[in-house]
Design an enzyme around this catalytic site. Structure first.
Site, PDB file in Angstrom:
ATOM      1  N   HIS A 177     -14.060  22.325  23.549  1.00 54.43           N
ATOM      2  CA  HIS A 177     -12.778  22.628  23.090  1.00 54.43           C
ATOM      3  C   HIS A 177     -12.544  24.297  23.222  1.00 54.43           C
ATOM      4  CE1 HIS A 177     -12.421  19.184  19.956  1.00 54.43           C
ATOM      5  NE2 HIS A 177     -12.289  18.693  21.218  1.00 54.43           N
ATOM      6  N   GLU A 209     -12.643  26.982  21.530  1.00 51.25           N
ATOM      7  CA  GLU A 209     -13.698  27.857  20.843  1.00 51.25           C
ATOM      8  C   GLU A 209     -14.952  27.702  21.184  1.00 51.25           C
ATOM      9  OE1 GLU A 209     -11.062  25.471  17.487  1.00 51.25           O
ATOM     10  OE2 GLU A 209     -11.649  25.239  19.435  1.00 51.25           O
ATOM     11  N   CYS A 260     -11.280  21.880  14.771  1.00 51.29           N
ATOM     12  CA  CYS A 260     -11.640  20.463  14.286  1.00 51.29           C
ATOM     13  C   CYS A 260     -12.707  20.651  13.179  1.00 51.29           C
ATOM     14  CB  CYS A 260     -11.762  19.703  15.387  1.00 51.29           C
ATOM     15  SG  CYS A 260     -13.216  20.048  16.428  1.00 51.29           S
ATOM     16  N   CYS A 310     -15.585  22.122  15.479  1.00 50.63           N
ATOM     17  CA  CYS A 310     -15.483  23.322  15.940  1.00 50.63           C
ATOM     18  C   CYS A 310     -15.630  24.432  14.606  1.00 50.63           C
ATOM     19  CB  CYS A 310     -14.305  23.902  16.668  1.00 50.63           C
ATOM     20  SG  CYS A 310     -14.448  23.199  18.304  1.00 50.63           S
ATOM     21  N   ARG A 315       6.656  14.031  36.119  1.00 49.36           N
ATOM     22  CA  ARG A 315       5.859  12.779  36.275  1.00 49.36           C
ATOM     23  C   ARG A 315       4.397  13.092  35.732  1.00 49.36           C
ATOM     24  NH1 ARG A 315       8.204   9.527  41.448  1.00 49.36           N
ATOM     25  NH2 ARG A 315      10.520   9.128  40.297  1.00 49.36           N
ATOM     26  N   LEU A 341       7.411   5.642  41.867  1.00 54.87           N
ATOM     27  CA  LEU A 341       7.124   6.259  40.643  1.00 54.87           C
ATOM     28  C   LEU A 341       5.755   7.184  40.526  1.00 54.87           C
ATOM     29  CD1 LEU A 341       8.364   3.634  38.020  1.00 54.87           C
ATOM     30  CD2 LEU A 341       9.784   5.543  39.158  1.00 54.87           C
ATOM     31  N   GLU A 400      13.216   7.297  33.274  1.00 59.67           N
ATOM     32  CA  GLU A 400      13.749   7.181  34.539  1.00 59.67           C
ATOM     33  C   GLU A 400      14.989   6.136  34.779  1.00 59.67           C
ATOM     34  OE1 GLU A 400      12.441   9.326  38.045  1.00 59.67           O
ATOM     35  OE2 GLU A 400      10.708  10.198  37.141  1.00 59.67           O
ATOM     36  N   LEU A 410      18.666   4.395  29.657  1.00 60.24           N
ATOM     37  CA  LEU A 410      18.856   6.022  29.165  1.00 60.24           C
ATOM     38  C   LEU A 410      19.871   5.969  27.771  1.00 60.24           C
ATOM     39  CD1 LEU A 410      19.290   7.532  32.603  1.00 60.24           C
ATOM     40  CD2 LEU A 410      17.315   7.930  30.765  1.00 60.24           C
TER      41      LEU A 410
END
Length: 326
Positions: free
Chosen positions: A51, A53, A80, A89, A193, A213, A271, A277
């Site tokens: 992480h 930290e 965390c 952390c 994307r 895609l 999309e 949509l």
């Protein structure tokens, strides 16, 4: 901007480096300051690895380690407090013996949710919470939406002609796809994307456009493909031409959101065609939209979706505006 805000801004800047690889973990940056200077900094590079930290403390030079007892560590998201793929952390911060901890915002994840802050405070370390809170929450809007609303963060995207159409209708009344995007705006689309875990279309878009895609115009992983249909698509279509997963789903949007959330997918780029949509817009299941305004005139075709109350912002990509709910 005061001192705490300046260093928190640096945390945010660092955190953004994890925009493609930190998910499904949040993007987090950390800065350690002592004697009026930065002695260590880091960010969460990749899910499953150290992480922010951890990386910040690892970057402190041996000759600066004696300064930690008087140091302040700035973290854009609450440290965390639980054992996941890495140790807590909060425990690391306590063990390092810093004098002060400044947190941008609390972590909404149920395993943390204030526990990291309370653990550090219980160790006698001063904790300040809420420095640049709005900016820190905006940084991880996907993560926050997933945990607070129990659904993925939804981004809508389409391109429309100058006269407000997203597709052409031919003389026989059939919908015909038409190229509206430019080379530059296609890059923006593929950037979106790469920044989402999944991309969603409907049956008509699948059959009419036969899209791939993929992120071929931007560096990044191909998203999971989701197709809204009760039918079984032809396996020779482009979405089945590579190893990226494709999910075929039916049902209403509420059930769909629940299923996608249960699969751990935190962000979805929609999309699809106008009907798909508009369903997301009408059911208020969207968080932001990017609409490309092209220069071509179609005259007769499929009209673009219609928003209710929304805020429009110009962005630094040619002809693209960002829209958010109000």
């Amino acid at each position: 901007m005061n001192t705490d805000e300046r260093y928190m801004q640096r945390c945010i800047q660092l955190a953004k480096n994890g925009c493609q690889n930190a998910a499904p973990n949040p993007m987090v940056g950390a800065v350690i300051v002592a004697d009026g200077r930065i002695i260590g900094e880091g960010y969460h590079v990749r899910c499953g690895e150290g992480h922010a930290e951890v990386n910040a403390f690892a970057s402190v030079r041996p000759k600066d380690e004696p300064l930690l007892k008087e140091a302040t560590i700035y973290v854009s998201l609450e440290p965390c407090s639980h054992y996941g793929k890495t140790p807590p952390c909060a425990d690391l911060i306590i063990r390092k013996g810093v004098k002060r901890v400044v947190v941008g915002c609390e972590d909404p994840f149920a395993e943390v949710s204030g526990r990291g802050i309370r653990k550090i405070q219980a160790a006698g370390i001063e904790v300040v919470v809420g420095v640049l809170k709005e900016a820190c929450e905006e940084l991880n809007k996907v993560f926050f939406t997933y945990h607070r609303k129990k659904r993925p963060f939804i981004t809508l995207k389409w391109a429309e002609s100058k006269d407000g159409f997203i597709a052409k209708i031919d003389a026989e009344g059939k919908t015909q796809p038409i190229q509206i995007s430019t080379a530059l705006t296609r890059m923006h689309c593929h950037k979106l994307r790469a920044e989402h875990q999944a991309i969603l279309i409907g049956r008509r878009t699948l059959e009419t456009d036969n899209p791939s895609l993929t992120t071929r115009y931007w560096k990044g992983n191909n998203p999971v493909r989701i197709v809204l249909t009760h039918n079984t698509p032809d396996k020779h279509l482009n979405i089945f031409s590579d190893e990226a997963p494709t999910l075929i789903m039916g049902g209403n949007l509420d059930d769909l959101m629940h299923t996608i959330h249960a699969k751990g997918i935190q962000s979805v780029l929609v999309e699809g065609g106008r009907d798909v949509l508009q369903q997301f817009i009408d059911q208020k299941l969207w968080d932001e939209a990017f609409v490309e305004k092209g220069d071509i005139i179609i005259g007769k075709g499929v009209k673009s979706p219609i928003f209710g109350p929304a805020k429009t912002t110009n962005i630094n990509w040619e002809g693209i505006i960002k829209i958010t709910p109000v």
